[in-house]
Write a protein that holds these residues in place. Sequence first.
Motif, PDB file in Angstrom:
ATOM      1  N   ILE A  71      24.521  25.904  18.799  1.00  0.00           N
ATOM      2  CA  ILE A  71      23.089  26.164  18.941  1.00  0.00           C
ATOM      3  C   ILE A  71      22.802  26.911  20.227  1.00  0.00           C
ATOM      4  N   ALA A  72      23.426  26.490  21.305  1.00  0.00           N
ATOM      5  CA  ALA A  72      23.216  27.152  22.597  1.00  0.00           C
ATOM      6  C   ALA A  72      23.671  28.604  22.545  1.00  0.00           C
ATOM      7  N   ALA A  73      24.793  28.876  21.901  1.00  0.00           N
ATOM      8  CA  ALA A  73      25.281  30.245  21.798  1.00  0.00           C
ATOM      9  C   ALA A  73      24.348  31.099  20.948  1.00  0.00           C
ATOM     10  N   ALA A  74      23.819  30.531  19.870  1.00  0.00           N
ATOM     11  CA  ALA A  74      22.892  31.275  19.019  1.00  0.00           C
ATOM     12  C   ALA A  74      21.595  31.580  19.761  1.00  0.00           C
ATOM     13  N   ARG A  75      21.103  30.615  20.533  1.00  0.00           N
ATOM     14  CA  ARG A  75      19.882  30.854  21.314  1.00  0.00           C
ATOM     15  C   ARG A  75      20.116  31.917  22.375  1.00  0.00           C
ATOM     16  N   ARG A  76      21.280  31.869  23.012  1.00  0.00           N
ATOM     17  CA  ARG A  76      21.621  32.853  24.026  1.00  0.00           C
ATOM     18  C   ARG A  76      21.699  34.255  23.416  1.00  0.00           C
ATOM     19  N   GLN A  77      22.297  34.346  22.230  1.00  0.00           N
ATOM     20  CA  GLN A  77      22.418  35.624  21.543  1.00  0.00           C
ATOM     21  C   GLN A  77      21.047  36.152  21.120  1.00  0.00           C
ATOM     22  N   ALA A  78      20.183  35.267  20.654  1.00  0.00           N
ATOM     23  CA  ALA A  78      18.836  35.675  20.253  1.00  0.00           C
ATOM     24  C   ALA A  78      18.032  36.149  21.455  1.00  0.00           C
ATOM     25  N   ARG A  79      18.215  35.474  22.588  1.00  0.00           N
ATOM     26  CA  ARG A  79      17.510  35.860  23.805  1.00  0.00           C
ATOM     27  C   ARG A  79      17.962  37.241  24.273  1.00  0.00           C
ATOM     28  N   GLU A  80      19.258  37.523  24.173  1.00  0.00           N
ATOM     29  CA  GLU A  80      19.770  38.827  24.584  1.00  0.00           C
ATOM     30  C   GLU A  80      19.321  39.922  23.623  1.00  0.00           C
ATOM     31  N   ALA A  81      19.195  39.605  22.355  1.00  0.00           N
ATOM     32  CA  ALA A  81      18.785  40.593  21.365  1.00  0.00           C
ATOM     33  C   ALA A  81      17.309  40.949  21.507  1.00  0.00           C
TER      34      ALA A  81
END
Length: 83
Positions: A71-81
């Motif tokens: 979940i943390a990695a997905a949130r981080r990826q969404a934030r960068e996108a």
Amino acid sequence: MRDKTQTNSAAPGDRLIRAGAVVFLIGTVATLVTVTPLFLGTTPFPTYMFGLSMFMGVGFAIAAAGVLRSIAAARRQAREASR
């Protein structure tokens, strides 16, 4: 973004989830083996066998840590996108 994700790529946390599932299954088998003599009326196993039943909780915790990491990695990826 979906076209860039490979179907066989391992996301962060996937190994923890798999390891947690294996440890949970070991704990499940240990619990069934430990409790069976109590229902059959035979001699119960030694006390340390009941400790192996704790692998169920440990496996659940490991898998939960993997889910949280994913979940943390997905949130981080969404934030960068979104930048």
